[in-house]
Design a protein around this motif. Structure first.
Motif, short mmCIF file in Angstrom:
data_model
loop_
_atom_site.label_atom_id
_atom_site.label_comp_id
_atom_site.label_asym_id
_atom_site.label_seq_id
_atom_site.Cartn_x
_atom_site.Cartn_y
_atom_site.Cartn_z
N LEU A 153 10.28 0.40 -7.42
CA LEU A 153 10.91 -0.66 -8.22
C LEU A 153 12.29 -1.04 -7.69
O LEU A 153 12.80 -2.12 -8.01
CB LEU A 153 11.02 -0.21 -9.67
CG LEU A 153 9.69 -0.02 -10.42
CD1 LEU A 153 9.95 0.49 -11.83
CD2 LEU A 153 8.89 -1.31 -10.46
N SER A 154 12.90 -0.19 -6.89
CA SER A 154 14.26 -0.45 -6.41
C SER A 154 14.32 -1.49 -5.30
O SER A 154 15.41 -1.94 -4.92
CB SER A 154 14.89 0.86 -5.90
OG SER A 154 14.17 1.36 -4.80
N ILE A 155 13.16 -1.90 -4.78
CA ILE A 155 13.13 -2.89 -3.71
C ILE A 155 12.32 -4.11 -4.14
O ILE A 155 11.49 -4.01 -5.04
CB ILE A 155 12.52 -2.30 -2.41
CG1 ILE A 155 11.06 -1.87 -2.66
CG2 ILE A 155 13.36 -1.15 -1.89
CD1 ILE A 155 10.31 -1.46 -1.41
N VAL A 156 12.59 -5.23 -3.51
CA VAL A 156 11.72 -6.39 -3.68
C VAL A 156 10.49 -6.15 -2.81
O VAL A 156 10.60 -6.04 -1.59
CB VAL A 156 12.43 -7.70 -3.27
CG1 VAL A 156 11.46 -8.88 -3.38
CG2 VAL A 156 13.65 -7.93 -4.15
N ASP A 157 9.35 -6.04 -3.45
CA ASP A 157 8.14 -5.62 -2.74
C ASP A 157 7.28 -6.85 -2.42
O ASP A 157 6.85 -7.57 -3.31
CB ASP A 157 7.35 -4.64 -3.62
CG ASP A 157 6.27 -3.90 -2.84
OD1 ASP A 157 6.27 -4.00 -1.60
OD2 ASP A 157 5.44 -3.22 -3.48
N GLU A 158 7.04 -7.07 -1.15
CA GLU A 158 6.18 -8.15 -0.70
C GLU A 158 5.02 -7.55 0.10
O GLU A 158 5.25 -6.81 1.07
CB GLU A 158 6.95 -9.15 0.16
CG GLU A 158 8.06 -9.85 -0.61
CD GLU A 158 8.79 -10.90 0.22
OE1 GLU A 158 9.28 -11.87 -0.37
OE2 GLU A 158 8.85 -10.73 1.45
N TYR A 159 3.81 -7.85 -0.33
CA TYR A 159 2.65 -7.27 0.35
C TYR A 159 1.44 -8.18 0.18
O TYR A 159 1.44 -9.09 -0.65
CB TYR A 159 2.34 -5.87 -0.21
CG TYR A 159 2.01 -5.82 -1.68
CD1 TYR A 159 0.69 -5.75 -2.12
CD2 TYR A 159 3.03 -5.84 -2.64
CE1 TYR A 159 0.40 -5.71 -3.48
CE2 TYR A 159 2.73 -5.81 -3.99
CZ TYR A 159 1.42 -5.73 -4.40
OH TYR A 159 1.12 -5.70 -5.75
N GLU A 160 0.41 -7.90 0.96
CA GLU A 160 -0.80 -8.72 0.96
C GLU A 160 -2.02 -7.83 0.78
O GLU A 160 -2.06 -6.70 1.27
CB GLU A 160 -0.90 -9.48 2.29
CG GLU A 160 -2.08 -10.46 2.38
CD GLU A 160 -2.06 -11.26 3.67
OE1 GLU A 160 -1.23 -12.19 3.77
OE2 GLU A 160 -2.86 -10.94 4.59
#
Length: 251
Positions: A153-160
């Motif tokens: 949760l501490s990072i902006v998570d971008e994934y596919e």
């Protein structure tokens, strides 16, 4: 009265058939609930029942089930599925924070991490007070919610990720998740790509911490029997993805 938080947060459920296809084979929560109900012959209540993934098999096993969801499309698909399988379930469209059912029960359950849809302290309290009005003294309430994994949760998570929809078409989903530590809400946006179309949707999800959960339940008249780290009853740890909450209404 708190502001209704649900009407603007239901985009993920706009296509009930696709939602049903995505989760139809998930059974571990059903097994957990069946085990708790072994010696229970009472009418049971399911909140946020979706397309009837749990309500229908439980009705097949002989339980009298009242199943509630706020989304008319999900309920309509659940009704159609039950008819096809010649199963009777009392499906109804209602807001779980304002339940008006003609029965009370000794057992209410809610799965699919639905607890995260109650974004404010006020709506969490309203849910538990609504449940309380429909539980017998000593009755049990079981639900799940995602555990807050702070390193994620501490990072902006971008994934596919990719999957196959109900028509057999390949679906590519690009996610962007950003957590607000003040509100404890994860803002999730998705771009969904099929061969000939692209559409976006979003959802907001509230995270509740274990000790916060314990106090919330106690303040609303419940005692916490157990918090597990999974539907398989593993211990809750800092790395557990889920919290499975088993609570009882005080007599």
């Amino acid at each position: 009265m708190y502001q209704n938080e649900f009407n603007g947060n239901l985009e993920k459920y706009n296509n009930p058939i696709e939602y049903d296809t995505l989760y139809e084979n998930y059974k571990v929560d059903l097994h957990f609930i069946e085990n708790l109900l072994k010696n229970n012959n009472d009418t049971i209540i399911e909140l946020a029942c979706g397309t009837g993934r749990l309500a229908i098999p439980l009705a097949k096993r002989g339980f009298d089930v009242y199943a509630i969801d706020i989304h008319e499309g999900m309920i309509q698909l659940a009704i159609e599925k039950a008819k096809k399988q010649d199963v009777h379930v009392n499906f109804t469209v209602q807001d779980c924070t304002q339940l008006q059912l003609p029965i009370t029960s000794s057992f209410i359950y809610m799965t699919g991490n639905t607890f995260q849809h109650f974004l404010s302290n006020e709506s969490q309290n309203a849910l538990l007070q609504s449940v309380k009005k429909h539980l017998h003294p000593g009755g049990e309430f079981v639900f799940d919610t995602r555990n807050a994994l702070l390193n994620e949760l501490s990072i902006v998570d971008e994934y596919e990720e990719s999957s196959v929809n109900s028509k057999g078409e390949k679906l590519i989903i690009q996610h962007r998740d950003e957590y607000d530590p003040i509100t404890q809400i994860l803002n999730c946006r998705s771009i969904n790509k099929l061969e000939h179309t692209t559409f976006e949707d979003a959802i907001r999800l509230r995270y509740t911490y274990p000790m916060e959960m314990k106090r919330l339940l106690e303040q609303n008249g419940f005692e916490l029997l157990h918090i597990y780290g999974s539907w398989n009853k593993s211990d809750l740890t800092k790395d557990s993805v889920s919290m499975i909450v088993h609570a009882r209404l005080r007599k």
